[in-house]
Write an enzyme that holds these catalytic residues in place. Structure first.
Site, mmCIF file in Angstrom:
data_model
loop_
_atom_site.group_PDB
_atom_site.id
_atom_site.type_symbol
_atom_site.label_atom_id
_atom_site.label_comp_id
_atom_site.label_asym_id
_atom_site.label_seq_id
_atom_site.Cartn_x
_atom_site.Cartn_y
_atom_site.Cartn_z
ATOM 1 N N ARG A 147 0.860 -1.175 0.000
ATOM 2 C CA ARG A 147 0.000 0.000 0.000
ATOM 3 C C ARG A 147 0.902 1.232 0.000
ATOM 4 N NH1 ARG A 147 -1.946 -3.644 3.822
ATOM 5 N NH2 ARG A 147 -4.035 -4.480 3.392
ATOM 6 N N LYS A 171 -2.329 -2.886 7.782
ATOM 7 C CA LYS A 171 -3.498 -2.447 8.534
ATOM 8 C C LYS A 171 -3.532 -3.128 9.898
ATOM 9 C CE LYS A 171 -6.517 -1.152 4.695
ATOM 10 N NZ LYS A 171 -7.819 -1.378 4.047
ATOM 11 N N HIS A 242 -2.599 2.786 -5.942
ATOM 12 C CA HIS A 242 -3.280 1.495 -5.802
ATOM 13 C C HIS A 242 -3.361 0.762 -7.135
ATOM 14 C CE1 HIS A 242 -4.601 0.056 -1.982
ATOM 15 N NE2 HIS A 242 -5.669 -0.529 -2.470
ATOM 16 N N ARG A 245 -0.668 -1.690 -7.174
ATOM 17 C CA ARG A 245 -0.990 -2.801 -6.256
ATOM 18 C C ARG A 245 -1.968 -3.760 -6.931
ATOM 19 N NH1 ARG A 245 -1.273 -4.381 -0.728
ATOM 20 N NH2 ARG A 245 -3.365 -4.896 0.019
ATOM 21 N N HIS A 268 -3.929 -9.185 3.035
ATOM 22 C CA HIS A 268 -5.376 -9.218 3.235
ATOM 23 C C HIS A 268 -5.725 -10.161 4.387
ATOM 24 C CE1 HIS A 268 -6.355 -7.925 -1.174
ATOM 25 N NE2 HIS A 268 -6.100 -6.903 -0.393
ATOM 26 N N TYR A 277 -9.546 -10.230 -7.632
ATOM 27 C CA TYR A 277 -8.564 -10.304 -8.705
ATOM 28 C C TYR A 277 -8.786 -11.525 -9.598
ATOM 29 C CZ TYR A 277 -6.387 -6.646 -6.030
ATOM 30 O OH TYR A 277 -6.163 -5.470 -5.369
#
Length: 296
Positions: A147, A171, A242, A245, A268, A277
């Site tokens: 990110r 995150k 992004h 990414r 994730h 994806y």
């Protein structure tokens, strides 16, 4: 109702460890929601909020021109808020429990083709400090799928280039180790040896990527740089950090990587986030089939 907002945001910051950027987004969505409840619906307590009220709020956002992604993000904030109210004993029911996000939220992410990526990575030309930095940042971003906040937040102590890895905090403060690949590793080493010393003015601390003033490059600074480099490469698509990414994940899957590995590389928590994806690769295969098959 407004008395609960500060409690919720404090909970997200302290117990969930969400970033300031995420907290600001949730705070804006919820402030707008609570104003709607108190001023528009005359709601005096959490248990007076019904699913119909929430739907009217989402309809109001649509009427103001907010896209499906913005409305879906708002619904995420509302769900978390109402779950928090129940957990803390401030409410007995969750009016968002059975509501679905706008279907168009599942729109496929923007990606670059391999040729477009190559053009973007080659755009910073020359051996000046900023060109060396920009090449290293773009190569690292595409090689790792970081990110943008993770990229600009890299510290020198996060790099393990002797073994070809770097560490990053994602995150909720989750640390992960990501391989860099040989090309990105070489560009990063070149920047560290020849570019960063020219930018270092003793004010950047241990931050890897510095701006002209010697301070750490910001998210906004990187976004502007990337947009400029995309224009230099002749890319007509709207490009953001992004986008690389998304391209990283898509190109891995197109070349045979398994979904679990891509999930780990992206950081994730839930594999359902990564599954978008697979839709990207299926859509691309459909286009190839339609273009080249005799009966496509």
């Amino acid at each position: 109702m407004n008395q609960y907002l500060d409690l919720f945001l404090h909970y997200l910051a302290v117990e969930r460890g969400l970033s300031r950027h995420t907290l600001d987004g949730y705070g804006r969505d919820l402030a707008r929601y609570l104003d709607f409840l108190t001023d528009g619906e005359k709601v005096k307590g959490p248990d007076e909020v019904t699913p119909a009220v929430v739907l009217r709020f989402l309809g109001l956002l649509a009427g103001r021109g907010l896209g499906s992604r913005s409305r879906a993000r708002a619904l995420v904030a509302l769900r978390m808020f109402h779950r928090f109210l129940i957990a803390e004993g401030h409410a007995r029911s969750n009016p968002t429990a059975l509501l679905e996000a706008p279907k168009s939220l599942r729109a496929l992410p923007q990606t670059l083709s391999t040729a477009e990526v190559e053009g973007l990575l080659a755009a910073p030309k020359g051996e000046g400090a900023l060109a060396l930095r920009d090449r290293a940042m773009l190569e690292i971003l595409y090689a790792t799928g970081l990110r943008v906040s993770e990229l600009v937040g890299l510290a020198l102590g996060d790099l393990q280039l002797d073994v070809g890895y770097l560490m990053t905090l994602g995150k909720r403060g989750k640390q992960r180790i990501v391989p860099t690949g040989e090309v990105a590793r070489a560009e990063l080493l070149n920047y560290l040896q020849r570019g960063r010393p020219a930018l270092e003015k003793g004010v950047g601390g241990g931050t890897v990527f510095l701006n002209r003033s010697g301070r750490g490059l910001t998210r906004q600074g990187f976004w502007k740089m990337m947009k400029r480099r995309a224009q230099q490469a002749g890319i007509v698509k709207e490009v953001s950090p992004h986008t690389l990414r998304h391209s990283f994940a898509t190109h891995l899957l197109e070349n045979g990587a398994d979904l679990r590995s891509v999930q780990t590389l992206l950081g994730h928590a839930d594999i359902s986030t990564t599954q978008i994806y697979t839709h990207v690769t299926r859509e691309r295969l459909k286009k190839v089939h339609g273009q080249f098959h005799p009966r496509g």
